[in-house]
Enzyme design. Structure first.
Site, mmCIF file in Angstrom:
data_model
loop_
_atom_site.group_PDB
_atom_site.id
_atom_site.type_symbol
_atom_site.label_atom_id
_atom_site.label_comp_id
_atom_site.label_asym_id
_atom_site.label_seq_id
_atom_site.Cartn_x
_atom_site.Cartn_y
_atom_site.Cartn_z
ATOM 1 N N ASP A 102 0.831 -1.206 0.000
ATOM 2 C CA ASP A 102 0.000 0.000 0.000
ATOM 3 C C ASP A 102 0.864 1.253 0.000
ATOM 4 O OD1 ASP A 102 0.901 -0.672 2.563
ATOM 5 O OD2 ASP A 102 -0.890 0.114 3.569
ATOM 6 N N ARG A 103 1.941 1.239 0.775
ATOM 7 C CA ARG A 103 2.859 2.384 0.796
ATOM 8 C C ARG A 103 3.576 2.539 -0.541
ATOM 9 N NH1 ARG A 103 6.878 1.475 5.460
ATOM 10 N NH2 ARG A 103 7.666 3.501 4.726
ATOM 11 N N THR A 125 -5.773 2.621 9.516
ATOM 12 C CA THR A 125 -5.546 1.886 10.760
ATOM 13 C C THR A 125 -4.201 2.272 11.359
ATOM 14 O OG1 THR A 125 -6.859 0.035 9.918
ATOM 15 C CG2 THR A 125 -5.414 -0.402 11.786
#
Length: 249
Positions: A102-103, A125
């Site tokens: 995701d990063r 989150t």
């Protein structure tokens, strides 16, 4: 049409887009694989021709989701995998395969949109920040608990902190000192997030002066939006990178 999935630690963000122009047909956030299939299947007149996924889940969980999608919609999902370099961005981790997908995809998407140095702040989150230089070097980043984790830890480990989600939402109408426990906790957590974001901004200024673009993404990005008025809010930044990593015709 293409189904795009961002499988996070707690939820699955999904959207269905048209192949030709990337117009969004539908989308949402669900908390289970079964709920995902039900919501996508409920879209009228949608015939999927492909699916691409970014996942921070285990390999077994991701494989199970791919199998479910194949069974429900008769399409094979493409899963994004880590690489050392893509689209002009060089992965900054010593072990590039350990950088969360995701990063990585958010960094790809941000560099593509900025055409220069950029700071990505992703508030979900976990709260995450990543720095990409003007020449495409990923300089690394930071991870700390996001709003859900901070709230959960306080509720779990402090006996007298108990309140419902509706109370939490009402507490965020202001950031003045709290006059109840729910106000004190919720507002304190927001200030922690804002402090995290401010610190990343100062780091970026040390690196690049004012010659960089700030991107805000993630479900809690609105909580720091006013604190970073210069930031570009791009809710689907990970999907921008996903389209680059997993092109589908």
């Amino acid at each position: 049409m293409i189904l795009e999935l961002d499988c996070g630690n707690s939820f699955i963000k999904w959207r269905v887009i048209h192949v030709a122009d990337a117009v969004i047909e539908g989308g949402g956030i669900v908390d289970s694989d079964q709920a995902l299939v039900a919501e996508v299947a409920a879209l009228a007149s949608v015939r999927l021709t492909g699916c691409r996924i970014v996942s921070v889940r285990s390999e077994e969980e991701t494989d199970a989701l791919c199998a479910l999608i194949a069974q429900a919609f008769a399409v094979q999902a493409r899963v994004a995998h880590p690489v050392r370099e893509m689209a002009g961005v060089r992965n900054g981790y010593d072990d590039y395969q350990r950088l969360g997908m995701d990063r990585w995809l958010a960094a790809l998407g941000a560099f593509h949109l900025a055409k220069g140095a950029c700071l990505v702040i992703d508030l979900g989150t976990a709260a995450k920040a990543d720095f990409v230089s003007a020449d495409g070097e990923h300089l690394g980043g930071y991870i700390c608990p996001g709003m859900p984790l901070m709230r959960s830890q306080l509720r779990t480990h402090t006996r007298r902190i108990r309140y419902d989600d509706a109370s939490a939402e009402r507490a965020l109408n202001s950031l003045s000192p709290g006059r109840s426990t729910v106000e004190a906790v919720e507002r304190g957590c927001v200030l922690m997030l804002q402090g995290f974001a401010y610190t990343q901004l100062e780091q970026a200024r040390v690196l690049w002066g004012e010659e960089f673009t700030v991107f805000l993404t993630g479900g809690d990005a609105p909580l720091v939006r006013e604190a970073l008025p210069q930031a570009r809010v791009v809710p689907d930044l990970v999907f921008v990178g996903l389209a680059m990593a997993c092109p589908l015709d």
